[in-house]
Design a protein around this motif. Sequence first.
Motif, short mmCIF file in Angstrom:
data_model
loop_
_atom_site.label_atom_id
_atom_site.label_comp_id
_atom_site.label_asym_id
_atom_site.label_seq_id
_atom_site.Cartn_x
_atom_site.Cartn_y
_atom_site.Cartn_z
N PRO A 74 -2.34 12.27 7.89
CA PRO A 74 -2.59 11.91 9.29
C PRO A 74 -2.29 10.43 9.58
CG PRO A 74 -4.66 12.06 8.09
CD PRO A 74 -3.58 12.39 7.11
N PHE A 75 -1.64 9.73 8.62
CA PHE A 75 -1.33 8.31 8.83
C PHE A 75 -0.04 7.97 8.09
CE2 PHE A 75 -4.42 8.91 5.38
CZ PHE A 75 -3.68 8.44 4.30
N GLN A 76 0.48 6.78 8.36
CA GLN A 76 1.70 6.30 7.69
C GLN A 76 1.33 5.65 6.34
OE1 GLN A 76 5.09 6.24 9.05
NE2 GLN A 76 4.04 7.85 10.19
N LEU A 77 2.21 5.79 5.35
CA LEU A 77 1.97 5.10 4.07
C LEU A 77 2.12 3.59 4.26
CD1 LEU A 77 4.02 7.32 1.57
CD2 LEU A 77 1.55 7.26 1.84
N THR A 78 1.34 2.81 3.49
CA THR A 78 1.52 1.35 3.50
C THR A 78 2.73 1.02 2.61
OG1 THR A 78 0.16 0.98 1.54
CG2 THR A 78 -0.98 1.02 3.65
N ASP A 79 3.21 -0.22 2.74
CA ASP A 79 4.38 -0.63 1.94
C ASP A 79 4.08 -0.54 0.45
OD1 ASP A 79 5.84 -1.04 4.17
OD2 ASP A 79 5.57 -3.23 4.23
N SER A 80 2.87 -0.96 0.04
CA SER A 80 2.60 -0.94 -1.41
C SER A 80 2.43 0.50 -1.91
CB SER A 80 1.44 -1.84 -1.81
OG SER A 80 0.29 -1.60 -1.06
N GLN A 81 1.97 1.42 -1.06
CA GLN A 81 1.91 2.84 -1.46
C GLN A 81 3.34 3.37 -1.69
OE1 GLN A 81 -0.49 4.31 1.85
NE2 GLN A 81 -2.04 5.06 0.41
N LYS A 82 4.24 3.01 -0.78
CA LYS A 82 5.64 3.47 -0.92
C LYS A 82 6.23 2.93 -2.23
CE LYS A 82 6.56 3.73 4.06
NZ LYS A 82 7.07 2.94 5.20
N THR A 83 5.98 1.64 -2.50
CA THR A 83 6.52 1.02 -3.73
C THR A 83 5.97 1.74 -4.97
OG1 THR A 83 6.56 -1.09 -2.58
CG2 THR A 83 6.75 -1.17 -4.97
N ALA A 84 4.63 1.98 -4.97
CA ALA A 84 4.00 2.63 -6.14
C ALA A 84 4.58 4.02 -6.36
CB ALA A 84 2.50 2.70 -5.94
N ILE A 85 4.77 4.79 -5.27
CA ILE A 85 5.33 6.15 -5.40
C ILE A 85 6.74 6.08 -5.97
CG2 ILE A 85 6.12 8.18 -4.08
CD1 ILE A 85 3.64 7.72 -2.24
N SER A 86 7.50 5.09 -5.50
CA SER A 86 8.88 4.97 -5.99
C SER A 86 8.90 4.59 -7.48
CB SER A 86 9.61 3.94 -5.12
OG SER A 86 10.53 3.21 -5.85
N ASP A 133 -7.59 -1.79 -4.52
CA ASP A 133 -8.93 -2.08 -4.06
C ASP A 133 -9.55 -0.83 -3.45
OD1 ASP A 133 -11.09 -3.57 -3.56
OD2 ASP A 133 -10.03 -5.16 -2.51
N VAL A 134 -10.86 -0.87 -3.29
CA VAL A 134 -11.58 0.24 -2.65
C VAL A 134 -10.87 0.60 -1.34
CG1 VAL A 134 -13.76 0.86 -1.57
CG2 VAL A 134 -13.75 -0.55 -3.62
N GLY A 135 -10.54 1.88 -1.17
CA GLY A 135 -9.95 2.31 0.10
C GLY A 135 -8.51 1.92 0.32
N SER A 136 -7.77 1.61 -0.75
CA SER A 136 -6.36 1.23 -0.55
C SER A 136 -5.43 2.43 -0.60
CB SER A 136 -5.95 0.19 -1.61
OG SER A 136 -6.18 0.73 -2.90
N GLY A 137 -6.00 3.62 -0.85
CA GLY A 137 -5.18 4.83 -0.78
C GLY A 137 -4.55 5.26 -2.10
N LYS A 138 -5.29 5.10 -3.20
CA LYS A 138 -4.76 5.50 -4.52
C LYS A 138 -4.59 7.01 -4.63
CE LYS A 138 -8.17 3.55 -6.61
NZ LYS A 138 -8.78 2.95 -5.42
N THR A 139 -5.57 7.75 -4.03
CA THR A 139 -5.55 9.21 -4.19
C THR A 139 -4.28 9.81 -3.61
OG1 THR A 139 -7.93 9.03 -3.86
CG2 THR A 139 -7.03 11.23 -3.94
N VAL A 140 -3.82 9.23 -2.50
CA VAL A 140 -2.59 9.72 -1.86
C VAL A 140 -1.39 9.52 -2.78
CG1 VAL A 140 -0.99 9.28 0.05
CG2 VAL A 140 -3.45 9.38 0.48
#
Length: 723
Positions: free
Chosen positions: A293-305, A324-331
Amino acid sequence: MRTSRASWHKNNSSAPVRKSTSVMRPSVLDPLFAPVSSLPGIGPKMSKLVSSLVTSQPDREATIADLLFHLPHNVIDRRHKPGIAYSENGDIVTLDVTIDRHMPGPRHGKAPYRISAFDDTGSITFVFFHPHRDWLEKMFPEGERRIVSGKVDWFNERPQMVHPDYVLKPEEAAAMPPVEPIYPLTAGLASKTLQKAIKTATDRVPTLPEWLDDAYLRQTQWPDFAEAVRTVHLPQEQSDISPEGPYIQRLAYDELLASQLALALVRANMRQLGGIARKPEGRLQKAVIAALPFQLTDSQKTAISEINQDLAEPVRMLRLLQGDVGSGKTVVALAALAQVIESGAQGAIMAPTEILARQHYASMLPLCEKAGIRIALLTGKDSQKQRRITQEKLDAGEIDLAVGTHALFQGSVTFRDLGLVVVDEQHRFGVHQRLALSAKGKGVDVLVMTATPIPRTLVLTCFGDMDVSRLTDKPAGRKPVKTVSASLDRLDEIIARVGAAVREGQKVYWVCPLVEESEKIDLAAVEDRHRVLEQVLQQRVSLVHGRMSADEKDAAMTAFKSGETRVLVATTVIEVGVDVPDATIMVIEHAERFGLSQLHQLRGRVGRGDKPSSCVLLFKGPLGETAQARLNIMRETNDGFLIAEEDLRLRGGGEILGTRQSGTPGFRIAQVEHHADLMETARDDARLILETDAELQSERGQALRCLLYLFGRDEAIRLLRAG
């Protein structure tokens, strides 16, 4: 020293058969692996006390090596002989006195026993409580000289010494150590007993083969291992036990090198075992991301790549995802799992607690349903029938993703084709468990997540065998949490404010600390606070603590999540991962008892929605310097990585990684704040060793095997094909 298995058995045919894990231990180390009970004066009872003090495994008897790695934290210099009149208040001095007279109190009274003595400069009184008169008369004969050492206190402008440490005849003076090491102790273990045992142990240190590189040894001018150990335990000067001095530096480097070499061997072993190149089209991963329900952050995109690149290589992935807490690791984890599942394998997520496992399952379920991933939850509460059905589905490949606690996956759970394991909160989970897990499938990739921002030096120490991805941005819409501190004297005012917030429809966490000494006191404190809040707010309040059953905890959390209750009183059970997006206030009672990282973790439970949130740190004054610094940092910043660096500076690394003792986790000698530069060197040295002598077969390689055994890193030796 080379020691083959065959020659060891030949030379030790009469020795008891060792467990297979230590068959390969070079026999030169045998004196250091003798139990502490082999030392004079250490019987079964003392052995238990010493073992509880010097090892982290209470059920194992300590060895001589364990005892020698228990270092002094200070020294007493008994060479200070100023004379009675020139002894300063609080100083430890050694005096050459003549005994004047005994002044015993009444036989059955509680008055202390006093003995007066004098030298050329003045007179002093020695004071004894609960005296043994016969012994005192024998030790302090009137009219004779005695050498007495201890702490001087000036009382009503007269010097006295309560229970001197040493009382010797002049001809025995040499028996008193001029510089005496002071060790951390435990209840029931006398300082003299421990000192005597350690002094005997230093005599047993053998000459070991040198495992350090010649050029590095010349450059540092460090002593050899045996000299370093002996000097630290028999110091001649305060500088001999300084963390920056050559003796402790040498031992700290040995310990760090053992650790980095073990991690490098685990890493090399994982690479040797070979991974599976997983290069699907990415259809499932895109479906998962599209369902968000939201856009990925830049660091989430980098980590996935970065993870996708790892998975595409025919080498096992071993990556640490720090956020950090709530930075979206589970996604990020779910995106990685989707990639592996699309390639035909299965995935597993392991959480440290059942609450967290359920939460992962609940947050992933809607995304998995949209993307077509079959997900299942395994908990300790499943009936045998339920567990059997789940196991059959896992074996048949009808479940793509299993979610559960660490304990479940270490047990008998099997998979048709396990491809990726995601481990949450790594610091509660060691290298050995990782190895056990990777054995549950072929070429299993491992992604480790932690919400504890870990400073770089600690990443090297504890995760030196991993690649690291960091999530540094907050998801869109996250607001910083406003943090204030207040004295517990204002408790009534804070409760009144909480009441007002609850009437406006807000949700509140109220956290009480754990006082480790007594679970009963903790329980009383948290239950008491729960009762007071229910009475004052005149409504039902949820309660969660460690002694409740999983069902009770679940029921309390569910009531809080659904809004049936608006306040949740808890111990630190809620520190990791509990997700209630509409909770906006966090009250932490006795905040001065918590480490910085823990405070930051707890604060991260609020501010997860779009409403402004606040955190109230309640403290009991007066505050010490460190506690004051902690609360200031919490008020000034929400940046977890900055907080972690500060925490390391204030406390050492133990607290950051959830191990309770201060100092660097897993280390007995090395301390991050003093030896960070040595850690970098040890890491480079370990890499070089593996590049030039991967099987540790050279002369230095054989010596390094001794080092690994000495510091309890023998698991790594088992990974060497040659053994």
